[in-house]
Write an enzyme that holds these catalytic residues in place. Structure first.
Site, PDB file in Angstrom:
ATOM      1  N   HIS A 197       0.871  -1.230  -0.063  1.00  0.00           N
ATOM      2  CA  HIS A 197      -0.024  -0.062   0.068  1.00  0.00           C
ATOM      3  C   HIS A 197       0.876   1.074   0.023  1.00  0.00           C
ATOM      4  O   HIS A 197       1.901   1.165   0.531  1.00  0.00           O
ATOM      5  CB  HIS A 197      -0.911   0.116   1.194  1.00  0.00           C
ATOM      6  CG  HIS A 197      -2.172  -0.855   0.919  1.00  0.00           C
ATOM      7  ND1 HIS A 197      -3.260  -0.381   0.520  1.00  0.00           N
ATOM      8  CD2 HIS A 197      -2.308  -2.202   1.367  1.00  0.00           C
ATOM      9  CE1 HIS A 197      -4.138  -1.300   0.363  1.00  0.00           C
ATOM     10  NE2 HIS A 197      -3.797  -2.618   0.885  1.00  0.00           N
ATOM     11  N   TYR A 286      -4.320  -0.305   9.458  1.00  0.00           N
ATOM     12  CA  TYR A 286      -4.807  -1.205   8.310  1.00  0.00           C
ATOM     13  C   TYR A 286      -5.760  -0.162   7.158  1.00  0.00           C
ATOM     14  O   TYR A 286      -6.229   0.805   7.748  1.00  0.00           O
ATOM     15  CB  TYR A 286      -6.172  -2.020   9.151  1.00  0.00           C
ATOM     16  CG  TYR A 286      -6.503  -3.074   7.972  1.00  0.00           C
ATOM     17  CD1 TYR A 286      -5.675  -4.302   7.794  1.00  0.00           C
ATOM     18  CD2 TYR A 286      -7.853  -3.311   7.663  1.00  0.00           C
ATOM     19  CE1 TYR A 286      -6.077  -5.007   7.033  1.00  0.00           C
ATOM     20  CE2 TYR A 286      -8.364  -4.405   7.044  1.00  0.00           C
ATOM     21  CZ  TYR A 286      -7.263  -5.356   6.581  1.00  0.00           C
ATOM     22  OH  TYR A 286      -7.876  -6.410   5.938  1.00  0.00           O
TER      23      TYR A 286
END
Lengths: 337, 292
Positions: A197, A286
């Site tokens: 990410h 997250y």
């Protein structure tokens, strides 16, 4: 045709589900799937962002049933295969059986990086159903190398053929990726994958580090469409890895076309690194918490960065979206005192 | 009034914690601990406390049926099926703490007495015990169209059985949300969090209700229900206040255990044993009253 150096797996239609608030339409999925198939992508993923069975109040209801989307995607592919994500505790084995009936050929069974042993039955089922079966260790920044190796060995013992190091929080830096992938290469015989990410703008650098350390499955998404600040951008990755001398097996112009002509028009916002995206990477949160945190910050009138830093401090794991609202509410109460 | 004799099959953590809770009951008498590993901590503790112990499992217990009136089973769903058949045939009452769900689901604050005529009662799951009371509290004010629960427990409090069969938690809890909670449709999610120090059990209930506009009554009903659960799980409490958003209701809970045998963070294990002890206690009172 030259042999591929590794497989690039596109997650636009799964990780991108977070950024789309789980509202993909059948047409968007069909168009994207066709483009990925034509560009030469071997595997791409279609599921609710939180995997099979993820449609919920906790994470957001799917606008269109994911099984319908999987079936639509599989139906238009000549060569590409559809992968699905399954997070034990959210999805169950029956969900996987249904996905296979809808056309899935690969399953990625995901657990928090320290909890691999909840996935034994699901990995075994994946093999039994003849799927390419992958173990996906999420939030890989939250465990040291030794722990990751231990957990990967569990996945391997259940039958996983590929094991992923998953940087769900976009927290890892390239040397940390190298360390993790190299350790796995040395200790398990499975293939190794990496999913990044871009919260700290490190997704591409981390991907290159992973490939150079021996990873043979690499995730990306078109226009970086994904949770948090998005994933490694698939079409850019193709260009970068070709320049490094690798064979991706993917046609650059074709993959650029599906990114820019199909995906970009339906994106709800540009996939840039915002204030909260950056803080997620910085504090190890997250990535799919992003939009929920923004909603909670607005509802309770608190700074989203404060919520994220607190969630990082509390060591929240994937799936704990409810904790965001709990934390935001307690901040609002404190503020009112 | 005669106290009813209790046997516990499964000398692991759940069985051992249950033993301490039975000791506090005014209607139950801890009688025998049944295990299969003579070296197990649970069997040793039972012996030290002066109880009978059986070290060869159900076969050994079947030879000493005079030791028990009520038997708790804290083994596994698979083993429970066999245990239950034998014990029920012998006329014993069985309380099932496994996900086998042979008998009806029982949640003390919702349907404590409803199934006492049945030979086997199932205690649902930890997540079910923590959240179904809340779903019922909402449903008794406004019909619940859909309810979803998210149970987050510390990794340390998730035993090997739960880990190997995590789907059983999801399936059993979903079913009980409908059958006992009263929701038209149910869904359950479980999350394991390895943070150190271990986190307390957290549970969130999200519900979609048939109509908005009864926020106050729902909040009152939830608060009453929390007090009822606290009568047997003192560490059961709301976090913040129930949140209303149109027809959506979200309720945040945490469960701190009594610390009998488990550390207090294992509210998930405590609420199971506390609920099972509560059911057995009431059952014993009724059975003893019937004998008089």
């Amino acid at each position: 045709m030259l042999q591929r150096s590794f497989e690039i797996l596109d997650v636009t239609l799964r990780d991108g589900s977070h950024a789309m608030k789980h509202a993909f339409t059948e047409q968007q999925v069909i168009d994207t799937a066709k483009g990925l198939d034509q560009a030469g992508v071997s595997y791409f993923e279609v599921s609710h962002g939180d995997g099979l069975g993820g449609s919920s109040l906790q994470y957001g209801f799917s606008k269109v049933d994911e099984l319908k989307l999987i079936e639509a995607a599989a139906g238009v592919c000549k060569n590409s295969k559809v992968s699905v994500l399954l997070i034990p505790g959210i999805g169950i084995k029956e969900d996987l059986q249904d996905a296979v009936k809808a056309g899935a050929k690969m399953v990625r069974v995901a657990t928090h990086v320290t909890e691999a042993d909840v996935a034994a039955q699901h990995i075994a089922l994946g093999r039994e159903l003849g799927l390419k079966t992958v173990g996906f260790l999420m939030m890989a920044h939250m465990a040291d190398v030794q722990k990751i190796v231990e957990q990967a060995k569990l996945f391997e013992s259940y039958g996983a053929e590929v094991i992923y190091v998953t940087d769900s929080a976009g927290y890892l830096l390239p040397h940390e990726v190298t360390e993790r992938i190299s350790a796995l290469k040395q200790s398990v015989s499975c293939e190794i994958g990496f999913h990044g990410h871009n919260n700290l703008s490190m997704a591409m650098a981390n991907t290159v580090a992973a490939v150079e350390a021996g990873a043979t499955y690499i995730d990306g998404s078109l226009r970086a469409l994904g949770a948090g600040s998005g994933n490694t951008q698939t079409e850019v990755m193709v260009a970068v890895l070709e320049r490094l001398g690798y064979q991706t097996g993917i046609d650059l112009y074709s993959i650029m076309d599906v990114a820019n002509d199909v995906v970009a028009p339906f994106m709800q916002r540009p996939q840039e690194i915002t204030g909260s995206g950056l803080i997620m990477g910085y504090s190890g949160v997250y990535s799919s918490f992003l939009l929920h945190t923004q909603a909670a910050a607005k509802r309770f009138g608190v700074d989203e960065r404060d919520i994220l830093v607190e969630l990082g401090r509390m060591k929240a794991v994937g799936g704990q979206e409810d904790l965001i609202y709990d934390v935001a509410q307690s901040f609002a109460v404190k503020k009112a005192l | 009034m005669r106290k009813l004799k209790v046997g516990i099959i499964g000398s692991g953590n759940i069985g051992t914690d249950l033993m301490y809770k039975i000791e506090r009951s005014d209607a139950l008498e801890m009688s025998v601990m049944v295990g299969i590993d003579p070296e197990s901590e649970g069997l040793k503790r039972a012996k030290d406390r002066g109880y009978e112990v059986v070290t060869d499992g159900i076969d050994g217990l079947m030879e000493r049926l005079e030791l028990v009136d009520i038997v708790f089973d804290a083994t596994s769903a698979k083993a429970h099926k066999h245990h239950s058949e034998l014990l029920v045939a012998a006329g014993k009452k069985v309380i099932d703490l496994t996900p086998a769900a042979i008998g009806p689901f029982t949640v003390p604050t919702v349907n404590l007495n409803e199934h006492f005529a049945q030979p086997n009662l199932n205690m649902v799951t930890c997540g079910g015990q923590a959240t179904i009371p809340i779903i019922n509290a909402i449903n008794r004010v406004v019909p619940v169209e859909y309810a979803e629960i998210v149970a987050t427990i510390s990794s340390k409090s998730a035993g090997p059985g739960t880990r190997a069969n995590i789907d059983e938690f999801t399936r059993t809890t979903s079913k009980a949300i409908e059958q006992v909670g009263g929701a038209k449709k149910g869904k359950a999610i479980i999350i394991l969090n390895p943070a150190e120090p271990p986190i307390l059990m957290r549970d969130t209930v999200h519900a979609l209700i048939a109509e908005g506009g009864k926020e106050e009554e729902i909040a009152v009903s939830i608060n009453e229900m929390v007090k009822d659960v606290q009568s047997y799980v003192p560490g059961y409490r709301l976090r913040g206040t129930p949140q209303f958003d149109g027809q959506k209701v979200s309720v945040f809970l945490e469960v701190e255990g009594a610390g009998d045998f488990f550390p207090p963070y294992s509210g998930n294990l405590d609420i199971m044993t506390a609920a099972a002890a509560k059911v057995a206690n009431e059952l014993a009172k009724q059975l003893a009253a019937a004998e008089v």
